[in-house]
Design a protein around this motif. Structure first.
Motif, PDB file in Angstrom:
ATOM      1  N   LEU A 118       0.852   9.338   3.641  1.00  0.00           N
ATOM      2  CA  LEU A 118       1.286   8.380   4.660  1.00  0.00           C
ATOM      3  C   LEU A 118       0.246   8.263   5.773  1.00  0.00           C
ATOM      4  CD1 LEU A 118       3.398   6.495   5.873  1.00  0.00           C
ATOM      5  CD2 LEU A 118       4.535   8.499   6.845  1.00  0.00           C
ATOM      6  N   ILE A 119      -0.439   9.357   6.086  1.00  0.00           N
ATOM      7  CA  ILE A 119      -1.485   9.314   7.111  1.00  0.00           C
ATOM      8  C   ILE A 119      -2.606   8.383   6.680  1.00  0.00           C
ATOM      9  CG2 ILE A 119      -3.218  10.689   8.347  1.00  0.00           C
ATOM     10  CD1 ILE A 119      -1.295  13.076   8.094  1.00  0.00           C
ATOM     11  N   TRP A 120      -2.980   8.476   5.393  1.00  0.00           N
ATOM     12  CA  TRP A 120      -4.000   7.562   4.872  1.00  0.00           C
ATOM     13  C   TRP A 120      -3.527   6.112   4.926  1.00  0.00           C
ATOM     14  CZ3 TRP A 120      -8.859   8.450   4.557  1.00  0.00           C
ATOM     15  CH2 TRP A 120      -9.340   9.732   4.282  1.00  0.00           C
ATOM     16  N   VAL A 121      -2.255   5.897   4.624  1.00  0.00           N
ATOM     17  CA  VAL A 121      -1.696   4.541   4.700  1.00  0.00           C
ATOM     18  C   VAL A 121      -1.839   3.991   6.118  1.00  0.00           C
ATOM     19  CG1 VAL A 121       0.439   3.180   4.597  1.00  0.00           C
ATOM     20  CG2 VAL A 121      -0.073   4.824   2.791  1.00  0.00           C
ATOM     21  N   LEU A 122      -1.478   4.799   7.101  1.00  0.00           N
ATOM     22  CA  LEU A 122      -1.548   4.355   8.500  1.00  0.00           C
ATOM     23  C   LEU A 122      -2.987   4.055   8.911  1.00  0.00           C
ATOM     24  CD1 LEU A 122       1.017   6.851  10.102  1.00  0.00           C
ATOM     25  CD2 LEU A 122       1.368   4.419   9.585  1.00  0.00           C
ATOM     26  N   LEU A 123      -3.932   4.877   8.445  1.00  0.00           N
ATOM     27  CA  LEU A 123      -5.342   4.650   8.766  1.00  0.00           C
ATOM     28  C   LEU A 123      -5.848   3.352   8.131  1.00  0.00           C
ATOM     29  CD1 LEU A 123      -6.748   8.274   8.348  1.00  0.00           C
ATOM     30  CD2 LEU A 123      -6.510   6.994  10.486  1.00  0.00           C
ATOM     31  N   ILE A 124      -5.481   3.107   6.886  1.00  0.00           N
ATOM     32  CA  ILE A 124      -5.926   1.886   6.207  1.00  0.00           C
ATOM     33  C   ILE A 124      -5.267   0.665   6.829  1.00  0.00           C
ATOM     34  CG2 ILE A 124      -5.941   0.634   3.996  1.00  0.00           C
ATOM     35  CD1 ILE A 124      -6.082   3.412   2.623  1.00  0.00           C
ATOM     36  N   TRP A 125      -3.987   0.781   7.171  1.00  0.00           N
ATOM     37  CA  TRP A 125      -3.314  -0.317   7.873  1.00  0.00           C
ATOM     38  C   TRP A 125      -4.053  -0.667   9.168  1.00  0.00           C
ATOM     39  CZ3 TRP A 125       2.609   1.239   7.760  1.00  0.00           C
ATOM     40  CH2 TRP A 125       3.128   0.941   6.487  1.00  0.00           C
ATOM     41  N   THR A 126      -4.351   0.351   9.942  1.00  0.00           N
ATOM     42  CA  THR A 126      -5.029   0.132  11.220  1.00  0.00           C
ATOM     43  C   THR A 126      -6.370  -0.551  11.015  1.00  0.00           C
ATOM     44  OG1 THR A 126      -3.960   2.102  12.156  1.00  0.00           O
ATOM     45  CG2 THR A 126      -5.909   1.257  13.301  1.00  0.00           C
ATOM     46  N   TYR A 168      -6.410  -7.091  -0.361  1.00  0.00           N
ATOM     47  CA  TYR A 168      -5.841  -6.451  -1.553  1.00  0.00           C
ATOM     48  C   TYR A 168      -6.930  -5.715  -2.329  1.00  0.00           C
ATOM     49  CZ  TYR A 168      -3.825  -5.948  -6.225  1.00  0.00           C
ATOM     50  OH  TYR A 168      -3.405  -5.433  -7.437  1.00  0.00           O
ATOM     51  N   LEU A 169      -8.044  -6.390  -2.563  1.00  0.00           N
ATOM     52  CA  LEU A 169      -9.139  -5.758  -3.295  1.00  0.00           C
ATOM     53  C   LEU A 169      -9.745  -4.604  -2.494  1.00  0.00           C
ATOM     54  CD1 LEU A 169     -10.895  -8.939  -4.764  1.00  0.00           C
ATOM     55  CD2 LEU A 169      -9.400  -7.333  -5.954  1.00  0.00           C
ATOM     56  N   CYS A 170      -9.812  -4.768  -1.174  1.00  0.00           N
ATOM     57  CA  CYS A 170     -10.366  -3.702  -0.341  1.00  0.00           C
ATOM     58  C   CYS A 170      -9.481  -2.458  -0.356  1.00  0.00           C
ATOM     59  CB  CYS A 170     -10.557  -4.198   1.089  1.00  0.00           C
ATOM     60  SG  CYS A 170     -12.037  -5.216   1.295  1.00  0.00           S
ATOM     61  N   GLN A 171      -8.176  -2.640  -0.419  1.00  0.00           N
ATOM     62  CA  GLN A 171      -7.282  -1.481  -0.529  1.00  0.00           C
ATOM     63  C   GLN A 171      -7.622  -0.670  -1.773  1.00  0.00           C
ATOM     64  OE1 GLN A 171      -3.191  -2.778  -0.392  1.00  0.00           O
ATOM     65  NE2 GLN A 171      -3.236  -3.202   1.804  1.00  0.00           N
ATOM     66  N   SER A 172      -7.864  -1.357  -2.884  1.00  0.00           N
ATOM     67  CA  SER A 172      -8.202  -0.662  -4.126  1.00  0.00           C
ATOM     68  C   SER A 172      -9.551   0.045  -4.017  1.00  0.00           C
ATOM     69  CB  SER A 172      -8.227  -1.654  -5.296  1.00  0.00           C
ATOM     70  OG  SER A 172      -6.947  -2.166  -5.553  1.00  0.00           O
ATOM     71  N   ILE A 173     -10.512  -0.621  -3.412  1.00  0.00           N
ATOM     72  CA  ILE A 173     -11.847  -0.029  -3.271  1.00  0.00           C
ATOM     73  C   ILE A 173     -11.793   1.202  -2.365  1.00  0.00           C
ATOM     74  CG2 ILE A 173     -14.169  -0.417  -2.342  1.00  0.00           C
ATOM     75  CD1 ILE A 173     -13.811  -3.389  -3.216  1.00  0.00           C
ATOM     76  N   ILE A 174     -11.094   1.086  -1.240  1.00  0.00           N
ATOM     77  CA  ILE A 174     -10.979   2.213  -0.303  1.00  0.00           C
ATOM     78  C   ILE A 174     -10.286   3.396  -0.964  1.00  0.00           C
ATOM     79  CG2 ILE A 174      -9.864   2.992   1.821  1.00  0.00           C
ATOM     80  CD1 ILE A 174     -10.280   0.108   2.906  1.00  0.00           C
ATOM     81  N   CYS A 175      -9.165   3.123  -1.645  1.00  0.00           N
ATOM     82  CA  CYS A 175      -8.417   4.213  -2.281  1.00  0.00           C
ATOM     83  C   CYS A 175      -9.205   4.847  -3.423  1.00  0.00           C
ATOM     84  CB  CYS A 175      -7.066   3.698  -2.779  1.00  0.00           C
ATOM     85  SG  CYS A 175      -5.887   3.344  -1.450  1.00  0.00           S
ATOM     86  N   LEU A 188       0.822  -1.211   0.000  1.00  0.00           N
ATOM     87  CA  LEU A 188       0.000   0.000   0.000  1.00  0.00           C
ATOM     88  C   LEU A 188       0.856   1.261   0.000  1.00  0.00           C
ATOM     89  CD1 LEU A 188      -2.845   1.219   0.096  1.00  0.00           C
ATOM     90  CD2 LEU A 188      -2.722   1.095   2.606  1.00  0.00           C
ATOM     91  N   LEU A 189       2.046   1.207   0.615  1.00  0.00           N
ATOM     92  CA  LEU A 189       2.953   2.361   0.591  1.00  0.00           C
ATOM     93  C   LEU A 189       3.286   2.773  -0.837  1.00  0.00           C
ATOM     94  CD1 LEU A 189       5.588   1.548   3.369  1.00  0.00           C
ATOM     95  CD2 LEU A 189       4.190   3.617   3.242  1.00  0.00           C
ATOM     96  N   ILE A 190       3.375   1.783  -1.704  1.00  0.00           N
ATOM     97  CA  ILE A 190       3.701   2.039  -3.106  1.00  0.00           C
ATOM     98  C   ILE A 190       2.442   2.446  -3.870  1.00  0.00           C
ATOM     99  CG2 ILE A 190       4.868   1.123  -5.132  1.00  0.00           C
ATOM    100  CD1 ILE A 190       6.506   1.039  -2.462  1.00  0.00           C
ATOM    101  N   ASN A 191       1.393   1.649  -3.714  1.00  0.00           N
ATOM    102  CA  ASN A 191       0.198   1.830  -4.529  1.00  0.00           C
ATOM    103  C   ASN A 191      -0.543   3.130  -4.258  1.00  0.00           C
ATOM    104  OD1 ASN A 191       0.769  -0.601  -5.706  1.00  0.00           O
ATOM    105  ND2 ASN A 191      -0.836  -1.753  -4.665  1.00  0.00           N
ATOM    106  N   ILE A 192      -0.500   3.616  -3.019  1.00  0.00           N
ATOM    107  CA  ILE A 192      -1.287   4.814  -2.714  1.00  0.00           C
ATOM    108  C   ILE A 192      -0.769   6.027  -3.481  1.00  0.00           C
ATOM    109  CG2 ILE A 192       0.029   5.685  -0.710  1.00  0.00           C
ATOM    110  CD1 ILE A 192      -2.876   6.020   0.587  1.00  0.00           C
ATOM    111  N   GLN A 193       0.499   6.010  -3.854  1.00  0.00           N
ATOM    112  CA  GLN A 193       1.033   7.108  -4.664  1.00  0.00           C
ATOM    113  C   GLN A 193       0.433   7.094  -6.064  1.00  0.00           C
ATOM    114  OE1 GLN A 193       5.507   7.839  -3.829  1.00  0.00           O
ATOM    115  NE2 GLN A 193       5.164   5.679  -3.371  1.00  0.00           N
ATOM    116  N   LEU A 194       0.182   5.901  -6.596  1.00  0.00           N
ATOM    117  CA  LEU A 194      -0.429   5.781  -7.918  1.00  0.00           C
ATOM    118  C   LEU A 194      -1.921   6.095  -7.862  1.00  0.00           C
ATOM    119  CD1 LEU A 194       1.412   2.531  -9.053  1.00  0.00           C
ATOM    120  CD2 LEU A 194       1.673   4.793 -10.076  1.00  0.00           C
TER     121      LEU A 194
END
Length: 413
Positions: A365-373, A337-344, A30-36
Motif C-alpha cells: 500500500l505504501i508503494w501504491v501511495l507513492l505511485i499515486w502521488t 496505465y503503461l507507466c504503472q506497469s513499467i514502474i512496478c 493499481l490497488l488491485i494490480n500491485i498485488q499481482l
C-alpha cells in the motif's frame, strides 16, 4: 475529405467529468494490480498460500477485495464504452466515417496491448478492450432499453461459467482435482520457483512465463469472463452517456442516491462473499461455485455508486485539488496505465530491483501511495506544457495519420 483533415478531440471539447472518473478508476486499478506484480499469482485469490495473514494484511486484503476488486475495472469499462460512442459521434458530426477511424484505433490498441502483455506484464487489459471495442461498436445503434437488457444478460453469463468450473472440479477424481487446483493452491516448491523466477530470473525467463500466462488470460479468461462482462458493461457506458449521467447533467440528489444505493448494495454483496470465502478457508470449489459470485455480482452496483459519488463531489466543487488531479491523470490514462506497469516491473522484477514477494500487503500500500502521488503531480505538471500524454499522442498520430499538436497552444485552452 481525407483522413488528414480529421483531428483529435480538443481540450475545450472534452467532458471534464469523464476525465475525472477515468483518473479515479485508473489510480484505483493499481490497488488491485500491485498485488499481482508484487506477490505470487495464486495469492491474489488465495492469500493463504503465503501463510497466515497478519491483522494489518487482513484489513488491507478485505478492503481491496470488498471495495476495489472488479470495481475500478468496471468503471474503466463503462467509460471505454462511452468513449467509443463519443469518438464515433464526434467524427460523424464533422462529416467523417467515425467507424473507419474507430477500427483503426482499436487495431493499434490491440498492437499496443500485445506489446504490453508480452514485453511488460501479463495482466494487460488493452488486448481485451481492443477486441471487445470492435464488438461493442456494432451494437451502439441499439435502443438504450435493448442495451440494458443485453448488458444484464452478458454480465450474468460468467457467473454460469464460474459455477461450472467449481462443479467440474467437484466431480473430478482426487488426483485430477489436485492438478486442476494447482494454480489456486500451488505446492511449496512451485511457489518458491515462482518467487525465484521474478527475483533472480533473466528477462527472457520471465518473458517465457509471461507468455504462458498470457495464453491463459487472452484465451481462457477472455472467453470465460472478459468477452461477456466487458461487452455488457461497455454497452451500459453508452446508455449512461446518452442519458447525461456520465456528463454530470443529472441533479445532485440523483448522484447522491446513486452513490448511496450503489455502494450500499455492492458492499453488502461483496462483504457477504468475502466472509463466505474466509469461512471456507479459500476452498477452491466453494470459491468458484458461490464465494466469488457475490463480489462479481455486487461489483457493478459498487461501480455505479462510485461514479455517483465522484460526480457529486465534482458538482459540489469540493476536494477540487483531488478532482483536478484525477482529471489530469484521466487525460493521460493511456500513458499512466503503461507507466504503472513499467514502474512496478522495475520495483519487483529481477531486471529492476527484484523486490518480488518481499513486501507484505500493507507495505505494498505504501508503494501504491507513492505511485499515486507521482502520477497525480507529474500529470498536472505535464499538462501545463503539453496537450496530451506521449502515448496518447502516438495513438492519435497512428489513428488519424497526422501529427497532433503536442505543445500547449493557448488558443485551444
Amino acid at each position: 475529405m481525407t483522413s488528414l483533415s480529421a483531428k483529435p478531440t480538443l481540450r475545450n471539447e472534452r467532458i471534464q467529468s469523464l476525465d475525472i472518473l477515468r483518473g479515479f478508476a485508473l489510480l484505483g486499478i493499481l490497488l488491485i494490480n500491485i498485488q499481482l506484480f508484487g506477490l505470487p499469482n495464486a495469492s491474489f485469490s488465495n492469500p493463504s498460500v503465503m501463510g497466515e495473514l497478519s491483522a494489518s494484511d487482513y484489513i488491507f486484503y478485505y478492503f481491496v477485495n470488498v471495495f476495489g476488486e472488479l470495481k475500478f475495472m468496471t468503471i474503466f469499462s463503462i467509460l471505454f464504452g462511452a468513449g467509443i460512442l463519443l469518438f464515433i459521434n464526434r467524427l460523424n458530426d464533422k462529416g467523417f466515417d467515425g467507424s473507419k477511424f474507430h477500427i483503426r484505433r482499436m487495431m493499434w490498441l490491440l498492437l499496443f496491448g500485445m506489446l504490453h502483455a508480452y514485453l511488460i506484464w501479463f495482466g494487460d487489459i488493452l488486448v481485451a478492450y481492443a477486441i471487445v471495442g470492435l464488438i461493442a461498436v456494432l451494437l451502439r445503434k441499439l435502443k438504450d432499453s435493448w442495451k440494458i437488457i443485453l448488458c444484464a444478460l452478458l454480465y450474468l453469463i460468467p457467473m454460469g461459467f464460474f459455477y461450472l468450473v467449481g462443479s467440474s472440479i467437484e466431480s473430478m477424481s482426487p488426483e485430477m482435482a489436485k492438478e486442476a487446483m494447482a494454480d489456486f493452491s500451488p505446492a511449496p516448491n512451485l511457489l518458491a520457483a515462482e518467487i525465484d523466477l521474478y527475483r533472480i530470473g533473466s528477462w527472457f525467463d520471465i518473458f517465457v512465463k509471461r507468455a504462458q500466462l498470457n495464453m491463459n488470460y487472452q484465451v481462457g479468461s477472455f472467453f470465460m469472463l472478459s468477452l461477456w462482462r466487458t461487452t455488457g458493461v461497455m454497452l451500459l457506458g453508452m446508455v449512461l452517456l446518452n442519458n447525461g449521467v456520465l456528463a454530470a447533467k443529472k441533479s445532485k440528489l440523483f448522484y447522491l442516491l446513486m452513490a448511496i444505493l450503489g455502494i450500499g448494495i455492492g458492499t453488502f454483496f461483496a462483504n457477504e462473499g468475502f466472509h463466505r470465502i474466509v469461512e471456507t478457508k479459500w476452498e477452491v470449489i466453494h470459491f468458484f461455485k458461490y464465494g466469488y459470485q457475490f463480489n462479481y455480482f455486487g461489483s457493478l452496483f459498487s461501480s455505479l455508486g462510485y461514479i455517483g459519488l465522484i460526480i457529486l463531489i465534482y458538482q459540489l466543487k469540493i476536494l477540487r485539488f483531488l478532482t483536478k488531479g484525477f482529471e489530469a491523470v484521466g487525460r493521460m490514462a493511456f500513458t499512466n496505465y503503461l507507466c504503472q506497469s513499467i514502474i512496478c516491473s522495475i520495483i519487483f522484477y529481477s531486471y529492476g530491483f527484484g523486490m518480488f514477494a518481499r513486501y507484505s500487503r500493507i507495505e505494498l500500500l505504501i508503494w501504491v501511495l507513492l505511485i499515486w502521488t507521482f502520477q497525480l503531480i507529474s500529470s498536472i505538471i505535464w499538462l501545463k506544457y503539453y496537450k496530451m500524454g506521449p502515448f496518447e499522442w502516438l495513438w492519435r498520430y497512428l489513428t488519424y495519420k497526422a501529427k497532433p499538436q503536442l505543445l500547449m497552444n493557448v488558443k485551444h485552452q
